[in-house]
Design a protein around this motif. Structure first.
Motif, PDB file in Angstrom:
ATOM      1  N   HIS A  79     -66.941 -91.205 -48.322  1.00  0.00           N
ATOM      2  CA  HIS A  79     -65.985 -90.396 -50.059  1.00  0.00           C
ATOM      3  C   HIS A  79     -66.561 -89.164 -50.046  1.00  0.00           C
ATOM      4  CE1 HIS A  79     -64.406 -90.639 -54.241  1.00  0.00           C
ATOM      5  NE2 HIS A  79     -63.559 -90.823 -53.658  1.00  0.00           N
ATOM      6  N   MET A  80     -65.741 -88.412 -51.195  1.00  0.00           N
ATOM      7  CA  MET A  80     -66.629 -86.673 -51.772  1.00  0.00           C
ATOM      8  C   MET A  80     -67.657 -87.408 -52.154  1.00  0.00           C
ATOM      9  SD  MET A  80     -64.984 -84.944 -50.062  1.00  0.00           S
ATOM     10  CE  MET A  80     -65.356 -83.266 -50.983  1.00  0.00           C
ATOM     11  N   SER A  81     -68.201 -88.623 -52.910  1.00  0.00           N
ATOM     12  CA  SER A  81     -68.784 -88.780 -53.929  1.00  0.00           C
ATOM     13  C   SER A  81     -69.866 -89.313 -52.832  1.00  0.00           C
ATOM     14  CB  SER A  81     -68.532 -89.354 -55.624  1.00  0.00           C
ATOM     15  OG  SER A  81     -68.353 -90.696 -54.176  1.00  0.00           O
ATOM     16  N   ASP A  82     -70.041 -89.239 -52.016  1.00  0.00           N
ATOM     17  CA  ASP A  82     -71.107 -89.802 -50.852  1.00  0.00           C
ATOM     18  C   ASP A  82     -72.700 -88.651 -51.072  1.00  0.00           C
ATOM     19  OD1 ASP A  82     -68.897 -92.485 -49.363  1.00  0.00           O
ATOM     20  OD2 ASP A  82     -70.259 -92.371 -50.923  1.00  0.00           O
ATOM     21  N   ALA A  83     -71.692 -87.726 -50.963  1.00  0.00           N
ATOM     22  CA  ALA A  83     -72.695 -86.346 -50.359  1.00  0.00           C
ATOM     23  C   ALA A  83     -73.561 -85.815 -51.301  1.00  0.00           C
ATOM     24  CB  ALA A  83     -72.048 -85.264 -50.102  1.00  0.00           C
ATOM     25  N   ALA A  84     -74.749 -86.123 -50.647  1.00  0.00           N
ATOM     26  CA  ALA A  84     -75.663 -86.430 -50.761  1.00  0.00           C
ATOM     27  C   ALA A  84     -77.344 -86.161 -49.898  1.00  0.00           C
ATOM     28  CB  ALA A  84     -76.247 -87.228 -51.596  1.00  0.00           C
ATOM     29  N   GLU A  85     -78.484 -86.119 -50.683  1.00  0.00           N
ATOM     30  CA  GLU A  85     -79.374 -86.777 -49.590  1.00  0.00           C
ATOM     31  C   GLU A  85     -80.069 -88.315 -49.541  1.00  0.00           C
ATOM     32  OE1 GLU A  85     -82.499 -83.480 -49.856  1.00  0.00           O
ATOM     33  OE2 GLU A  85     -82.717 -83.880 -47.444  1.00  0.00           O
ATOM     34  N   TYR A  86     -79.972 -88.783 -48.371  1.00  0.00           N
ATOM     35  CA  TYR A  86     -80.551 -90.377 -48.071  1.00  0.00           C
ATOM     36  C   TYR A  86     -82.023 -89.668 -47.088  1.00  0.00           C
ATOM     37  CZ  TYR A  86     -76.407 -90.626 -49.225  1.00  0.00           C
ATOM     38  OH  TYR A  86     -74.688 -91.228 -49.968  1.00  0.00           O
ATOM     39  N   PHE A  87     -82.499 -90.911 -48.262  1.00  0.00           N
ATOM     40  CA  PHE A  87     -84.298 -91.213 -47.594  1.00  0.00           C
ATOM     41  C   PHE A  87     -83.600 -92.349 -47.518  1.00  0.00           C
ATOM     42  CE2 PHE A  87     -86.061 -87.325 -48.628  1.00  0.00           C
ATOM     43  CZ  PHE A  87     -85.142 -86.187 -49.681  1.00  0.00           C
ATOM     44  N   CYS A  88     -84.930 -92.576 -46.041  1.00  0.00           N
ATOM     45  CA  CYS A  88     -85.112 -94.124 -45.186  1.00  0.00           C
ATOM     46  C   CYS A  88     -86.796 -93.880 -45.611  1.00  0.00           C
ATOM     47  CB  CYS A  88     -85.245 -93.956 -43.815  1.00  0.00           C
ATOM     48  SG  CYS A  88     -85.323 -95.331 -43.093  1.00  0.00           S
ATOM     49  N   ALA A  89     -87.565 -94.792 -45.899  1.00  0.00           N
ATOM     50  CA  ALA A  89     -88.690 -95.147 -46.460  1.00  0.00           C
ATOM     51  C   ALA A  89     -88.783 -96.515 -46.206  1.00  0.00           C
ATOM     52  CB  ALA A  89     -88.985 -94.880 -47.518  1.00  0.00           C
ATOM     53  N   VAL A  90     -90.382 -96.626 -46.066  1.00  0.00           N
ATOM     54  CA  VAL A  90     -91.160 -98.130 -45.285  1.00  0.00           C
ATOM     55  C   VAL A  90     -92.447 -98.636 -46.789  1.00  0.00           C
ATOM     56  CG1 VAL A  90     -92.414 -96.695 -43.725  1.00  0.00           C
ATOM     57  CG2 VAL A  90     -91.922 -99.468 -43.682  1.00  0.00           C
ATOM     58  N   MET A  91     -92.704 -99.261 -46.800  1.00  0.00           N
ATOM     59  CA  MET A  91     -93.874-100.223 -47.532  1.00  0.00           C
ATOM     60  C   MET A  91     -94.405-100.945 -46.629  1.00  0.00           C
ATOM     61  SD  MET A  91     -95.069-101.209 -51.331  1.00  0.00           S
ATOM     62  CE  MET A  91     -94.609-102.556 -51.121  1.00  0.00           C
ATOM     63  N   TYR A  92     -95.723-101.885 -46.667  1.00  0.00           N
ATOM     64  CA  TYR A  92     -96.104-102.531 -46.049  1.00  0.00           C
ATOM     65  C   TYR A  92     -97.137-103.509 -46.772  1.00  0.00           C
ATOM     66  CZ  TYR A  92     -95.098 -99.331 -42.032  1.00  0.00           C
ATOM     67  OH  TYR A  92     -94.353 -99.124 -40.734  1.00  0.00           O
ATOM     68  N   THR A  93     -96.716-104.668 -46.228  1.00  0.00           N
ATOM     69  CA  THR A  93     -96.675-105.540 -46.957  1.00  0.00           C
ATOM     70  C   THR A  93     -98.549-106.052 -47.803  1.00  0.00           C
ATOM     71  OG1 THR A  93     -97.429-107.332 -45.120  1.00  0.00           O
ATOM     72  CG2 THR A  93     -94.963-107.623 -46.267  1.00  0.00           C
ATOM     73  N   GLY A  94     -98.398-106.095 -48.764  1.00  0.00           N
ATOM     74  CA  GLY A  94    -100.231-105.976 -49.667  1.00  0.00           C
ATOM     75  C   GLY A  94     -99.769-104.308 -49.984  1.00  0.00           C
ATOM     76  N   PHE A 117     -73.088 -84.942 -46.117  1.00  0.00           N
ATOM     77  CA  PHE A 117     -72.274 -83.116 -46.417  1.00  0.00           C
ATOM     78  C   PHE A 117     -70.666 -84.399 -45.808  1.00  0.00           C
ATOM     79  CE2 PHE A 117     -74.345 -79.790 -47.423  1.00  0.00           C
ATOM     80  CZ  PHE A 117     -75.509 -79.659 -46.134  1.00  0.00           C
ATOM     81  N   VAL A 118     -69.751 -84.221 -46.722  1.00  0.00           N
ATOM     82  CA  VAL A 118     -68.504 -84.861 -46.309  1.00  0.00           C
ATOM     83  C   VAL A 118     -66.798 -83.573 -46.608  1.00  0.00           C
ATOM     84  CG1 VAL A 118     -66.763 -86.591 -47.353  1.00  0.00           C
ATOM     85  CG2 VAL A 118     -69.705 -87.138 -47.541  1.00  0.00           C
ATOM     86  N   LYS A 119     -66.473 -83.712 -45.856  1.00  0.00           N
ATOM     87  CA  LYS A 119     -65.958 -82.666 -45.996  1.00  0.00           C
ATOM     88  C   LYS A 119     -64.454 -83.386 -45.597  1.00  0.00           C
ATOM     89  CE  LYS A 119     -66.500 -82.415 -41.382  1.00  0.00           C
ATOM     90  NZ  LYS A 119     -66.656 -81.889 -39.647  1.00  0.00           N
ATOM     91  N   ALA A 120     -63.409 -82.696 -46.492  1.00  0.00           N
ATOM     92  CA  ALA A 120     -61.921 -82.965 -47.735  1.00  0.00           C
ATOM     93  C   ALA A 120     -61.083 -82.996 -46.123  1.00  0.00           C
ATOM     94  CB  ALA A 120     -61.608 -81.535 -48.336  1.00  0.00           C
TER      95      ALA A 120
END
Lengths: 114, 113
Positions: B82-97, B110-113
């Motif tokens: 959807h057009m509203s999905d246009a944004a920056e996306y970050f993957c992240a990791v944290m290790y237990t403890g 980017f989402v094109k119409a």
């Protein structure tokens, strides 16, 4: 509503000046963090604090200082020793007990050095 | 060293098309994994998180991600952009403890119409 408030949203600084960015949270979180964001580099950890009166350096602490005198507050000072301070700064917080790592972020502060 | 790699700094899709954002992590132990979204000049917002309860994780706004241990991957998908999905996306990791969250460099969608 609970959340994290950062101020100011935009800040301009002359070279050689120190500047302090404010971060306040009312989520009752023990842990607080400061990240720096530059285009194409993701977020890099500057400092973090797990409890009041205690904090640790992150990956890029040089030229920055913090304090944690109250649970709700974790201000960041960008000193004149920071070589390239122009960036977007993000404050975050999280639970400490049973921490599954989810971070709650403020809206950010954009610092520009003139 | 622990790291997170997001393949592609920019991804462009047409409205209604599948969204696929790739994330691989380096780890010798099972981590906590996250996807965050950032709209311009705003902070990050959690989309979804993996904490070992289920390998397929559903998040907000119709996004989901699958944890594949054999591939050390945690790719983000959405069936129809959807057009509203246009944004920056970050993957992240944290290790237990741990208390340090490691972020990928981000992927701008980017989402094109």
């Amino acid at each position: 509503d609970g959340g994290i408030t950062q101020s100011p949203k935009y800040l301009f600084r002359k070279e050689g000046q120190n500047v302090t960015l404010s971060c306040e949270q009312n989520l009752n979180h023990d842990a607080m963090y400061w990240y720096r964001q530059d285009p194409g580099q993701g977020l890099r950890l500057i400092y973090y604090s797990q409890i009041v009166n205690d904090f640790q350096k992150g990956d890029i602490a040089e030229g920055y200082s913090v304090s944690r005198e109250k649970k709700e507050s974790f201000p960041l000072t960008v000193t004149s020793a920071q070589k390239n301070p122009t960036a977007f700064y993000l404050c975050a917080s999280s639970y400490r007990q049973g921490n599954t790592g989810e971070l709650f972020f403020g809206e950010g502060s954009r610092l520009t050095v003139l | 060293a622990q790291s997170v790699t997001q393949l592609g700094s920019h991804v462009s899709v047409s409205e209604g098309a599948l969204v696929l954002l790739r994330c691989n992590y380096s780890s010798s132990v099972p981590p906590y994994l996250f996807w965050y979204v950032q709209y311009p000049n705003q902070g990050l917002q959690l989309l979804l998180k993996y904490t070992s309860a289920a390998t397929l994780v559903k998040g907000i706004n119709g996004f989901e991600a699958e944890f594949k241990k054999s591939e050390t991957s945690f790719h983000l998908t959405k069936p129809s952009a959807h057009m509203s999905d246009a944004a920056e996306y970050f993957c992240a990791v944290m290790y237990t403890g741990g208390f340090k969250t490691i972020f990928g460099a981000g992927t701008r969608l980017f989402v094109k119409a």
